[in-house]
Design a protein around this motif. Structure first.
Motif, mmCIF file in Angstrom:
data_model
loop_
_atom_site.group_PDB
_atom_site.id
_atom_site.type_symbol
_atom_site.label_atom_id
_atom_site.label_comp_id
_atom_site.label_asym_id
_atom_site.label_seq_id
_atom_site.Cartn_x
_atom_site.Cartn_y
_atom_site.Cartn_z
ATOM 1 N N UNK A 57 16.559 19.026 25.741
ATOM 2 C CA UNK A 57 15.795 17.961 26.818
ATOM 3 C C UNK A 57 15.136 16.881 25.586
ATOM 4 N N UNK A 58 14.663 17.347 24.918
ATOM 5 C CA UNK A 58 13.701 16.573 23.662
ATOM 6 C C UNK A 58 14.288 16.206 23.288
ATOM 7 N N UNK A 59 15.325 16.362 21.978
ATOM 8 C CA UNK A 59 16.800 15.913 21.548
ATOM 9 C C UNK A 59 17.649 14.634 22.537
ATOM 10 N N UNK A 60 17.998 14.649 24.076
ATOM 11 C CA UNK A 60 18.228 14.006 24.998
ATOM 12 C C UNK A 60 17.699 12.298 24.986
ATOM 13 N N UNK A 61 16.185 12.526 25.383
ATOM 14 C CA UNK A 61 15.215 11.769 25.092
ATOM 15 C C UNK A 61 15.005 11.394 23.761
ATOM 16 N N UNK A 62 14.942 11.961 22.681
ATOM 17 C CA UNK A 62 15.154 11.306 21.077
ATOM 18 C C UNK A 62 16.211 9.949 21.620
ATOM 19 N N UNK A 63 17.659 10.927 21.504
ATOM 20 C CA UNK A 63 18.481 10.087 21.137
ATOM 21 C C UNK A 63 18.823 8.678 22.333
ATOM 22 N N UNK A 64 18.740 9.171 23.794
ATOM 23 C CA UNK A 64 19.146 7.928 25.144
ATOM 24 C C UNK A 64 19.559 7.455 24.129
ATOM 25 N N UNK A 65 20.085 6.400 24.706
ATOM 26 C CA UNK A 65 20.480 4.446 24.770
ATOM 27 C C UNK A 65 20.700 4.172 25.940
ATOM 28 N N UNK A 66 21.289 4.515 26.988
ATOM 29 C CA UNK A 66 21.569 3.167 27.790
ATOM 30 C C UNK A 66 20.284 4.123 29.674
ATOM 31 N N UNK A 69 21.999 7.636 30.774
ATOM 32 C CA UNK A 69 20.599 8.783 30.131
ATOM 33 C C UNK A 69 19.081 8.399 30.545
ATOM 34 N N UNK A 70 18.895 7.556 30.890
ATOM 35 C CA UNK A 70 17.577 7.383 31.266
ATOM 36 C C UNK A 70 17.535 7.816 32.784
ATOM 37 N N UNK A 71 17.953 7.625 33.617
ATOM 38 C CA UNK A 71 18.014 7.997 34.985
ATOM 39 C C UNK A 71 18.499 9.592 35.094
ATOM 40 N N UNK A 72 19.139 10.296 33.930
ATOM 41 C CA UNK A 72 19.448 11.522 34.560
ATOM 42 C C UNK A 72 18.464 12.167 33.634
ATOM 43 N N UNK A 73 17.736 11.616 32.439
ATOM 44 C CA UNK A 73 16.334 12.356 31.816
ATOM 45 C C UNK A 73 15.227 12.311 33.938
ATOM 46 N N UNK A 74 15.351 11.237 34.043
ATOM 47 C CA UNK A 74 14.233 11.026 34.604
ATOM 48 C C UNK A 74 14.249 11.966 35.963
ATOM 49 N N UNK A 75 15.368 12.307 36.941
ATOM 50 C CA UNK A 75 16.272 13.448 37.386
ATOM 51 C C UNK A 75 15.010 14.807 37.219
ATOM 52 N N UNK A 76 15.576 14.931 35.356
ATOM 53 C CA UNK A 76 14.768 15.837 35.055
ATOM 54 C C UNK A 76 13.681 16.585 35.211
ATOM 55 N N UNK A 77 12.960 15.451 34.706
ATOM 56 C CA UNK A 77 11.526 15.320 35.251
ATOM 57 C C UNK A 77 11.062 15.820 36.376
#
Length: 82
Positions: A57-66, A69-77
């Motif tokens: 998830x750290x790598x995903x956060x660092x590379x998220x671009x759209x 992806x932001x929404x997916x990360x937010x749901x994970x948090x």
């Protein structure tokens, strides 16, 4: 030309390493540049906070671009807090 504006654009696009490099170059040329100092602390501090975290998830956060992806990360948090 490396400027605060370019570094800020990189940072907003998720290109955090590139932004950090520009901020560091700016600070080398202008040791009193408060904006560059703050940005370096912010971006460098992110790495320290990630110690022992979910590396995927750290790598995903660092590379998220759209926004998707932001929404997916937010749901994970949000799942972490519930």
């Amino acid at each position: 030309m490396q400027t605060l504006t370019l570094a800020n654009i990189y940072e907003l696009q998720g290109l955090k390493e590139e932004a950090l490099e520009i901020y560091q170059e700016i600070l080398k040329k202008d040791h009193k540049n408060a904006d560059a100092k703050i940005a370096i602390r912010r971006l460098s501090g992110m790495r320290k906070k990630f110690l022992g975290c979910n590396e995927q998830m750290k790598d995903f956060f660092i590379t998220m671009e759209d926004p998707i992806e932001f929404n997916e990360f937010e749901r994970w948090l949000l799942k972490l807090w519930n």
